[in-house]
Every structure is written in C-alpha cells, then in structure tokens.
Design a protein around this motif. Structure first.
Motif, PDB file in Angstrom:
ATOM      1  N   ARG A   1       0.821  -1.210   0.000  1.00 57.93           N
ATOM      2  CA  ARG A   1       0.000   0.000   0.000  1.00 57.93           C
ATOM      3  C   ARG A   1       0.853   1.257   0.000  1.00 57.93           C
ATOM      4  NH1 ARG A   1      -4.530  -0.925   4.563  1.00 57.93           N
ATOM      5  NH2 ARG A   1      -4.899   1.269   4.068  1.00 57.93           N
ATOM      6  N   PHE A   2       1.969   1.235   0.714  1.00 56.00           N
ATOM      7  CA  PHE A   2       2.861   2.392   0.723  1.00 56.00           C
ATOM      8  C   PHE A   2       3.433   2.636  -0.672  1.00 56.00           C
ATOM      9  CE2 PHE A   2       7.181   4.084   1.003  1.00 56.00           C
ATOM     10  CZ  PHE A   2       6.944   5.280   1.654  1.00 56.00           C
ATOM     11  N   ARG A   3       3.877   1.567  -1.335  1.00 50.59           N
ATOM     12  CA  ARG A   3       4.435   1.725  -2.680  1.00 50.59           C
ATOM     13  C   ARG A   3       3.390   2.268  -3.643  1.00 50.59           C
ATOM     14  NH1 ARG A   3       7.446  -3.758  -4.326  1.00 50.59           N
ATOM     15  NH2 ARG A   3       7.601  -2.585  -6.263  1.00 50.59           N
ATOM     16  N   ALA A   4       2.149   1.785  -3.533  1.00 50.06           N
ATOM     17  CA  ALA A   4       1.091   2.238  -4.431  1.00 50.06           C
ATOM     18  C   ALA A   4       0.751   3.705  -4.223  1.00 50.06           C
ATOM     19  CB  ALA A   4      -0.159   1.380  -4.243  1.00 50.06           C
ATOM     20  N   ALA A   5       1.013   4.231  -3.024  1.00 44.68           N
ATOM     21  CA  ALA A   5       0.672   5.613  -2.714  1.00 44.68           C
ATOM     22  C   ALA A   5       1.738   6.607  -3.143  1.00 44.68           C
ATOM     23  CB  ALA A   5       0.428   5.765  -1.210  1.00 44.68           C
ATOM     24  N   GLN A   6       2.901   6.110  -3.613  1.00 43.24           N
ATOM     25  CA  GLN A   6       3.984   7.014  -3.961  1.00 43.24           C
ATOM     26  C   GLN A   6       3.775   7.621  -5.346  1.00 43.24           C
ATOM     27  OE1 GLN A   6       5.915   7.707  -1.323  1.00 43.24           O
ATOM     28  NE2 GLN A   6       4.407   6.250  -0.537  1.00 43.24           N
ATOM     29  N   PRO A   7       4.192   8.884  -5.542  1.00 43.78           N
ATOM     30  CA  PRO A   7       4.005   9.547  -6.841  1.00 43.78           C
ATOM     31  C   PRO A   7       4.694   8.835  -7.993  1.00 43.78           C
ATOM     32  CG  PRO A   7       4.563  11.136  -5.134  1.00 43.78           C
ATOM     33  CD  PRO A   7       4.744   9.779  -4.534  1.00 43.78           C
ATOM     34  N   ASP A   8       5.830   8.155  -7.734  1.00 44.53           N
ATOM     35  CA  ASP A   8       6.565   7.473  -8.799  1.00 44.53           C
ATOM     36  C   ASP A   8       6.171   6.015  -8.921  1.00 44.53           C
ATOM     37  OD1 ASP A   8       7.602   6.628  -6.424  1.00 44.53           O
ATOM     38  OD2 ASP A   8       9.697   6.698  -7.060  1.00 44.53           O
ATOM     39  N   HIS A   9       5.020   5.657  -8.368  1.00 42.86           N
ATOM     40  CA  HIS A   9       4.611   4.247  -8.351  1.00 42.86           C
ATOM     41  C   HIS A   9       4.493   3.681  -9.762  1.00 42.86           C
ATOM     42  CE1 HIS A   9       2.506   0.562  -7.403  1.00 42.86           C
ATOM     43  NE2 HIS A   9       1.492   0.934  -8.145  1.00 42.86           N
ATOM     44  N   ASP A  10       3.847   4.419 -10.670  1.00 48.23           N
ATOM     45  CA  ASP A  10       3.630   3.911 -12.015  1.00 48.23           C
ATOM     46  C   ASP A  10       4.949   3.630 -12.730  1.00 48.23           C
ATOM     47  OD1 ASP A  10       0.933   4.034 -11.659  1.00 48.23           O
ATOM     48  OD2 ASP A  10       0.693   5.996 -12.600  1.00 48.23           O
ATOM     49  N   ALA A  11       5.956   4.488 -12.486  1.00 42.41           N
ATOM     50  CA  ALA A  11       7.245   4.301 -13.152  1.00 42.41           C
ATOM     51  C   ALA A  11       7.941   3.042 -12.664  1.00 42.41           C
ATOM     52  CB  ALA A  11       8.133   5.517 -12.914  1.00 42.41           C
ATOM     53  N   ALA A  12       7.623   2.614 -11.454  1.00 39.74           N
ATOM     54  CA  ALA A  12       8.281   1.440 -10.874  1.00 39.74           C
ATOM     55  C   ALA A  12       7.552   0.145 -11.209  1.00 39.74           C
ATOM     56  CB  ALA A  12       8.378   1.599  -9.359  1.00 39.74           C
ATOM     57  N   GLU A  13       6.378   0.252 -11.842  1.00 39.37           N
ATOM     58  CA  GLU A  13       5.614  -0.944 -12.155  1.00 39.37           C
ATOM     59  C   GLU A  13       6.248  -1.713 -13.311  1.00 39.37           C
ATOM     60  OE1 GLU A  13       2.301  -2.043 -10.532  1.00 39.37           O
ATOM     61  OE2 GLU A  13       3.860  -1.174  -9.303  1.00 39.37           O
ATOM     62  N   ALA A  14       5.850  -2.984 -13.463  1.00 35.95           N
ATOM     63  CA  ALA A  14       6.356  -3.790 -14.560  1.00 35.95           C
ATOM     64  C   ALA A  14       5.934  -3.186 -15.894  1.00 35.95           C
ATOM     65  CB  ALA A  14       5.821  -5.213 -14.425  1.00 35.95           C
ATOM     66  N   ALA A  15       6.872  -3.153 -16.839  1.00 36.77           N
ATOM     67  CA  ALA A  15       6.598  -2.595 -18.163  1.00 36.77           C
ATOM     68  C   ALA A  15       6.021  -3.675 -19.060  1.00 36.77           C
ATOM     69  CB  ALA A  15       7.884  -2.045 -18.767  1.00 36.77           C
TER      70      ALA A  15
END
Length: 283
Positions: free
Chosen positions: A246-260
């Motif tokens: 949940r913490f990771r999902a709430a971060q502004p850069d979350h989308d950039a860290a997701e699997a491509a």
C-alpha cells in the motif's frame, strides 16, 4: 552413488501448533520437526506425505532436491498479497504453476532434469537462502514471478510466439535470494541476461522513517486498529507485506516502478540467448 532426497518445509507467518506437530510426526518418525519447520533426508525409501497437501494445510514454503536432478520449490503467499490471475499470468505451465488454497496462492516450480548426472549436492540452507524473496513478492516485487516464467521458457514449455508478460524493474540487479532461486532452478544465465535488457533499473531507495511515519499518520484510525488486530491475531508478516504494498502504491513514482509491458516473444528470447551464448564462447 547412493540415493539422496532432501525435503524441507517451512512455516513463516505463524508457528505450528502442538497438535499440528503431532499430526506431522505421524507421517515420519525420523523427520526433524520444530515449531517452524520439518526436514527429512532419505538415502533409501521415500517420504509418505503429500507436499502439496502439507503446504496447503501447514507450511508457507517447501523445497525438494534429489541427486538425480529433480528440484522443486513451493511458496504460499498470505491472504491479499497476490491475486491468482497475476500469478497465473506468469506461472501457467507444467513446471511453473500457480494454484489457490482458500484465499491464498501457491507458486509451484519443478525442475525435472532427467538428463543431469547424479551429484553430491546438499539441500541444507537452500530454502533459507531463497525464502526472503517471498516477502518481496508479497510486497509487490514481481521479479520472482518473471523468473518463474523465464524458467518455463528455458524448458521450452512456452510456445515461440507466446508474448512475454510484463517485465518488472530490477532484473539486472537481482537480490541475493532471487539469485539463489536462479541457481536452484538452473535458469539459463544467457536467457536471464537478454530478458534483463528490457527491465528498467530499480530507482527507489529505502523510504526514510519520517516518510513512513507521515504516511502512517494519514491512515484512518479504524484501519490502523484492524492492522494491529491482525498483528496480534495472525503475526506481523502478512501485515507488513500489505503495508509495504500500500505504501508503494501511494507514492508519486509508483507507475514508473511498475512492470513494463513485454514486447518480445518466448522464441525471440530463446534465440537472443542462443546468440549470446555463441558470442561468449567465441570470446
């Protein structure tokens, strides 16, 4: 050379009860059983229990190794940490499978290498080296799942035209537990190297205490109460994984860290791995 089979079961999220230990003892009088593990080694005969049933009922992880080449790893994920559809996007073959146990998910990886020579390998310590990767997967790190898919690609269980699943960041900088998984499953190093070319680097550093504290302050009081209740009732591992996710999902850069999104096929990866192997041999 004498036969060697190594079985190890591990309870991570909560210890075994006295009644469960008694039940397990009925399966084997020679096993080393504690409140968190069961280990058995055979030089003749075989284990009478069913590993799948034992993982479903008692344990969070299982490792098997035989000196004629067979290796197996099962990891059970806590409730809510991984949905079955995501797991089966990466693990949907004979050697790399995912299945549900109630509201939990089990990842089952099996390497049946019938052509390998008998070895003197020992199973002691292998599961301990791999198991930290379970907490990372429960916290949202999908590298273990991608490695499971790559394992099946290397065993030619994925058709050439099958597209790869989303590629998580950090394949080029595996953690020690993930590297231990690669070695245990004997994942081809050239295949891993070409797969990592499409994996973004891990850019996130460990969050500061102040940042974590600020995020926790923003959680509703009733949610905090439920989380604390879960810690008291079930132990802290599932709660920690949920909070990390949940913490990771709430971060502004979350989308950039997701699997491509994956842009290659299994056949292209195998071909590129073969070319890399030839290049290494020429060098």
């Amino acid at each position: 050379m004498s036969e060697y089979q190594y079985y190890e079961f591990l309870a991570v999220d909560r210890p075994l009860t006295a009644g469960q230990i008694d039940d397990l003892r009925k399966l084997s009088s020679r096993a080393r059983i504690t409140s968190t593990s069961m280990v058995n080694t055979y030089h003749w005969g075989d284990f009478k229990g069913d590993p799948e049933r034992l993982v479903a009922a008692y344990f969070d992880a299982f490792l098997y190794l035989a000196n004629w080449g067979t290796r197996q790893l099962m990891i059970r994920l806590p409730h809510g940490s991984l949905d079955l559809d995501t797991a089966q996007r990466y693990c949907d073959t004979e050697s790399a499978a995912a299945w549900a146990v109630g509201d939990q998910v089990v990842i089952d990886l099996t390497d049946e290498d019938e052509e390998s020579e008998w070895t003197d390998e020992d199973g002691e310590g292998r599961l301990a080296a791999i198991i930290p990767a379970r907490a990372d997967l429960a916290g949202g790190d999908l590298r273990l799942l991608y490695l499971a898919w790559l394992f099946a690609v290397g065993r030619h269980e994925i058709d050439d035209d099958e597209p790869e699943p989303p590629v998580p960041p950090g394949l080029g900088t595996l953690t020690a537990p993930l590297q231990s998984l690669v070695e245990f499953l004997r994942i081809d190093v050239d295949l891993l190297a070409v797969a990592a070319e499409a994996s973004a680097p891990l850019s996130r550093s460990a969050p500061s205490t102040a940042k974590l504290r600020g995020w926790l302050r923003g959680l509703p009081a009733d949610e905090k109460d439920e989380l604390l209740l879960s810690v008291l009732r079930d132990g802290d591992v599932p709660v920690r994984a949920e909070l990390r996710r949940r913490f990771r999902a709430a971060q502004p850069d979350h989308d950039a860290a997701e699997a491509a999104p994956g842009g290659r096929t299994a056949g292209q990866l195998r071909k590129a791995a073969g070319a890399r192997w030839v290049e290494r041999q020429q060098r």
